[in-house]
Design a protein around this motif. Structure first.
Motif, mmCIF file in Angstrom:
data_model
loop_
_atom_site.group_PDB
_atom_site.id
_atom_site.type_symbol
_atom_site.label_atom_id
_atom_site.label_comp_id
_atom_site.label_asym_id
_atom_site.label_seq_id
_atom_site.Cartn_x
_atom_site.Cartn_y
_atom_site.Cartn_z
ATOM 1 N N ARG A 20 21.949 -17.490 4.251
ATOM 2 C CA ARG A 20 21.261 -18.769 4.034
ATOM 3 C C ARG A 20 22.016 -19.655 3.057
ATOM 4 O O ARG A 20 22.169 -20.859 3.279
ATOM 5 C CB ARG A 20 19.872 -18.504 3.430
ATOM 6 N N LEU A 95 17.536 -24.424 3.582
ATOM 7 C CA LEU A 95 18.144 -23.095 3.633
ATOM 8 C C LEU A 95 18.494 -22.578 2.237
ATOM 9 O O LEU A 95 18.265 -21.415 1.922
ATOM 10 C CB LEU A 95 19.393 -23.110 4.519
ATOM 11 N N THR A 101 12.241 -22.115 5.776
ATOM 12 C CA THR A 101 13.533 -21.580 6.198
ATOM 13 C C THR A 101 13.693 -21.544 7.708
ATOM 14 O O THR A 101 14.728 -21.948 8.240
ATOM 15 C CB THR A 101 13.722 -20.168 5.612
ATOM 16 N N THR A 102 12.672 -21.054 8.401
ATOM 17 C CA THR A 102 12.777 -20.943 9.857
ATOM 18 C C THR A 102 12.901 -22.321 10.492
ATOM 19 O O THR A 102 13.698 -22.514 11.411
ATOM 20 C CB THR A 102 11.555 -20.194 10.423
ATOM 21 N N ALA A 105 16.416 -23.662 9.855
ATOM 22 C CA ALA A 105 17.386 -23.020 10.746
ATOM 23 C C ALA A 105 17.256 -23.563 12.169
ATOM 24 O O ALA A 105 18.255 -23.818 12.838
ATOM 25 C CB ALA A 105 17.186 -21.500 10.738
ATOM 26 N N GLY A 131 22.192 -19.274 12.453
ATOM 27 C CA GLY A 131 20.863 -19.870 12.528
ATOM 28 C C GLY A 131 19.898 -19.031 13.348
ATOM 29 O O GLY A 131 18.720 -18.897 13.004
ATOM 30 N N ILE A 134 18.676 -16.135 11.287
ATOM 31 C CA ILE A 134 17.678 -16.593 10.320
ATOM 32 C C ILE A 134 16.340 -16.862 11.011
ATOM 33 O O ILE A 134 15.284 -16.477 10.503
ATOM 34 C CB ILE A 134 18.194 -17.840 9.567
#
Length: 167
Positions: A20, A95, A101-102, A105, A131, A134
Motif C-alpha cells: 500500500r 492507500l 483502502t479497498t 485500490a 491493486g 489490495i
C-alpha cells in the motif's frame, strides 16, 4: 487458501501495508506532479482517438473505448484535467493512510485500465496486479491504517442500533 491468507492473516496485513505504501506513494507523487505542474490531457486523449490500439486486421481492438474518448472525454477535457490529477492524488492518499483502502485500490485499478485502453503501457499492469491484491484483501489491507478505526466505529455504531432480539 491465498484469499483467506490475504483477508485474515496479520503477516499478510503487514505485507499489504508495505505494498500500500509503495503503490500509494507512486499515485500520490504522480497526482501531485500533475496538480502543481499543470496538466493537459487533450494531447493524450487525441492520441488515443487518432492512434487506437489495433488488432491484426487494422481495426481498433477497443472501439467502444475509442468512441467513449472521442465523444465524451475529449469534449470534456477540462473536467478530465481535474479528475485525473486529483484522482491520482486521492488514490495515493487513501492507500498511504489506509483509509477507504479497498475503494482507493479500486479507483486506482480503474484509472490504470483507462490508461491501458488508451494505448499507454508504462507500469500499469504491475499497478493493476498490486491493486487487485489490495482489493481482494479487503479490510485486512487497511488493518494498519485508518480503516482499523473506521471499521471499529462503524461496527460499534451498528451494534448499538441493532435490536436485542427475542428475550
Amino acid at each position: 487458501m491465498i484469499v483467506k491468507f490475504l483477508q485474515e492473516n496479520t503477516i499478510a496485513a503487514f505485507l499489504l501495508l508495505i505494498l500500500r505504501l509503495y503503490l500509494g506513494y507512486s499515485w500520490l507523487m504522480s497526482g501531485w506532479g500533475k496538480i502543481t505542474g499543470g496538466f493537459d490531457s487533450s494531447g493524450f486523449l487525441k492520441g488515443a482517438v487518432t492512434a487506437p490500439i489495433q488488432g491484426p486486421e487494422g481495426s481498433p481492438v477497443y472501439g467502444w473505448w475509442t468512441t467513449f474518448v472521442e465523444n465524451f472525454a475529449l469534449p470534456n477535457a477540462r473536467v478530465i484535467n481535474l479528475l485525473v490529477p486529483w484522482g491520482e492524488f486521492l488514490v495515493g492518499l487513501g492507500l498511504i493512510l489506509g483509509c477507504f483502502t479497498t475503494a482507493a485500490a479500486f479507483f486506482g485499478v480503474l484509472m490504470n485500465f483507462s490508461f491501458l485502453l488508451s494505448g499507454t503501457i508504462s507500469h500499469n499492469p504491475t499497478d493493476i496486479l498490486m491493486g487487485i491484491f489490495i482489493m481482494v484483501a479487503g479490510y485486512n489491507a487497511g488493518r494498519f491504517g485508518l480503516d482499523y478505526f473506521l471499521h471499529r466505529y462503524v461496527y460499534k455504531g451498528r451494534a448499538a442500533r441493532e435490536p436485542l432480539g427475542d428475550v
